[in-house]
Scaffold this motif. Structure first.
Motif, PDB file in Angstrom:
ATOM      1  N   VAL A   1      -1.787  80.748 -77.798  1.00 55.94           N
ATOM      2  CA  VAL A   1      -1.458  79.545 -78.592  1.00 55.94           C
ATOM      3  C   VAL A   1      -2.378  78.396 -78.209  1.00 55.94           C
ATOM      4  O   VAL A   1      -3.114  77.581 -79.075  1.00 55.94           O
ATOM      5  CB  VAL A   1       0.161  79.141 -78.543  1.00 55.94           C
TER       6      VAL A   1
ATOM      7  N   PHE B   1      -5.045  76.445 -80.759  1.00 53.52           N
ATOM      8  CA  PHE B   1      -4.546  74.875 -80.753  1.00 53.52           C
ATOM      9  C   PHE B   1      -5.959  74.280 -80.892  1.00 53.52           C
ATOM     10  O   PHE B   1      -6.445  73.336 -81.683  1.00 53.52           O
ATOM     11  CB  PHE B   1      -3.589  74.547 -79.829  1.00 53.52           C
TER      12      PHE B   1
ATOM     13  N   ILE C   1       3.711  69.661 -80.455  1.00 56.77           N
ATOM     14  CA  ILE C   1       3.901  71.121 -80.104  1.00 56.77           C
ATOM     15  C   ILE C   1       4.295  71.461 -78.795  1.00 56.77           C
ATOM     16  O   ILE C   1       4.784  72.533 -78.715  1.00 56.77           O
ATOM     17  CB  ILE C   1       2.284  71.595 -80.439  1.00 56.77           C
TER      18      ILE C   1
ATOM     19  N   VAL D   1       6.948  74.260 -77.553  1.00 55.45           N
ATOM     20  CA  VAL D   1       6.729  75.321 -76.484  1.00 55.45           C
ATOM     21  C   VAL D   1       7.831  75.206 -75.569  1.00 55.45           C
ATOM     22  O   VAL D   1       8.370  76.149 -75.047  1.00 55.45           O
ATOM     23  CB  VAL D   1       5.380  74.757 -75.831  1.00 55.45           C
TER      24      VAL D   1
ATOM     25  N   SER E   1      -4.063  78.791 -86.736  1.00 50.24           N
ATOM     26  CA  SER E   1      -2.567  78.145 -87.650  1.00 50.24           C
ATOM     27  C   SER E   1      -1.835  79.590 -87.473  1.00 50.24           C
ATOM     28  O   SER E   1      -0.705  79.842 -87.261  1.00 50.24           O
ATOM     29  CB  SER E   1      -2.648  77.964 -88.825  1.00 50.24           C
TER      30      SER E   1
ATOM     31  N   ILE F   1      -0.717  80.722 -83.798  1.00 51.28           N
ATOM     32  CA  ILE F   1       0.375  79.567 -83.644  1.00 51.28           C
ATOM     33  C   ILE F   1       1.477  79.773 -84.413  1.00 51.28           C
ATOM     34  O   ILE F   1       2.638  80.014 -83.567  1.00 51.28           O
ATOM     35  CB  ILE F   1      -0.016  78.172 -83.634  1.00 51.28           C
TER      36      ILE F   1
ATOM     37  N   THR G   1       3.206  83.431 -82.940  1.00 50.70           N
ATOM     38  CA  THR G   1       3.646  83.423 -81.738  1.00 50.70           C
ATOM     39  C   THR G   1       5.166  82.682 -81.621  1.00 50.70           C
ATOM     40  O   THR G   1       5.979  83.166 -81.133  1.00 50.70           O
ATOM     41  CB  THR G   1       2.678  82.759 -80.742  1.00 50.70           C
ATOM     42  N   PHE G   2       4.853  81.516 -82.237  1.00 53.25           N
ATOM     43  CA  PHE G   2       6.371  80.675 -82.329  1.00 53.25           C
ATOM     44  C   PHE G   2       7.349  81.512 -83.049  1.00 53.25           C
ATOM     45  O   PHE G   2       8.570  81.316 -82.571  1.00 53.25           O
ATOM     46  CB  PHE G   2       5.987  79.182 -82.943  1.00 53.25           C
TER      47      PHE G   2
END
Lengths: 232, 95
Positions: free
Chosen positions: A47, A51, A201, A205, B76, B79, B82-83
């Motif tokens: 992540v 990012f 963000i 997390v 994106s 992200i 994973t989220f």
């Protein structure tokens, strides 16, 4: 902050490689160690890297200089994993852009790594740790650390160009002011934007992986409890 | 939700500064700062290109924006995946 291919004299290209390579090697060592000790952080590393990928591709308009510039995205990773590991993630992005977009370059990879992947993240990390000790609000801390890292990256690029081209734009100080006028001023609204997005963000997390944040010593267990209480 | 509101305000202010720029300088193209520095270097007297190499150079603006968009899309995707994965996992564990 990308210095294009061949746009630094050989001596400065070599200097910045000499600066960056040891950090990258140390970063790879740290990354390997972290991954082998805590397999569960791998998605979070992905992540943080992603990012950087996203933010450094967005060229945002800035009315300060009527030009566009991209954020760096490195603050998130610097706060989570420290500057050494962040330097490895940053190099991957810089390589992608240098090889596929001819944005940046191989001869200037050392210099671009120094500004975006090492010094910027290092400043974010130092700021976050100090402000955290001083008891600053977590999200404000993330915002400021990240925005500062973004600005610092562009100040370093201005410095790199001033060092290499000072003869053409006056003294060292005048050339720095000249290049900072192109980079650092443009960056002010962009850095604020990056800080805000990173704080947001970071909140998500905490929602999904707060235990890992405690393991990585980003936050104490009591701080996580407090932050989670205010989330509802 | 408080942080979301603050971030929305920052995004709004960012848009405001952009439109303010458009009003005070209607001809501005908002070109890249990286490009502006590149030009300054090319025009400086001591500049001597000593290394030129490109694995691949995008033939034009279209391909370049494709590759930049691809960069953002890949990021994106990782992200979001994973989220979403952890959110779903957290939910099924609490059930």
């Amino acid at each position: 902050m990308h210095i294009m291919e061949g746009q630094l004299p050989l001596i400065w290209s070599a200097f910045w490689f000499a600066f960056s390579i040891p950090v990258i090697i140390y970063g790879i060592y740290k990354l390997n160690k972290l991954v082998s000790e805590r397999r569960e952080v791998v998605p979070l590393i992905a992540v943080a890297g992603a990012f950087i990928f996203v933010l450094s591709s967005l060229k945002l308009p800035s009315a300060v200089t009527m030009s566009s510039s991209h954020p760096t995205g490195t603050g998130l990773s610097a706060i989570l994993f420290g500057p050494a590991i962040t330097s490895v993630l940053g190099v991957i992005v810089l390589l992608y852009q240098a090889l596929l977009l001819s944005h940046g370059g191989l001869s200037t990879l050392g210099a671009n790594t120094a500004s975006m992947a090492i010094i910027g993240p290092f400043i974010a990390y130092i700021f976050y740790k100090s402000a955290s000790k001083a008891g600053m609000n977590f999200y404000l801390n993330v915002f400021l650390a990240t925005a500062l890292a973004d600005l610092a990256t562009y100040i370093v690029t201005s410095l790199q160009l001033a060092l290499a081209y000072h003869g053409d734009y006056g003294s060292y100080l005048e050339s720095f002011a000249y290049f900072a006028g192109i980079f650092a001023l443009t960056q002010i609204p962009v850095a604020i934007m990056e800080g805000a997005l990173t704080a947001l963000i970071m909140k998500y997390v905490i929602q999904i992986k707060s235990d890992t944040l405690i393991d990585l010593k980003v936050l104490s267990a009591s701080a996580v409890t407090r932050l989670k209480e205010t989330m509802e | 939700m408080k942080l979301e509101y603050i971030v929305s305000v920052v995004i709004l202010l960012f848009a405001v500064q952009f439109f303010y720029g458009l009003i005070i300088a209607p001809d501005a193209e908002f070109g890249g700062a990286d490009g502006a520095a590149e030009e300054a270097i090319v025009n400086s007297q001591s500049y001597e290109p000593w290394f030129e190499w490109a694995l691949f150079e995008p033939p034009g603006g279209e391909t370049e924006s494709l590759l930049f968009a691809l960069q953002a899309a890949i990021g994106s995707l990782i992200i979001g995946y994973t989220f979403g994965y952890y959110k779903g996992k957290g939910k099924s564990e609490s059930d």
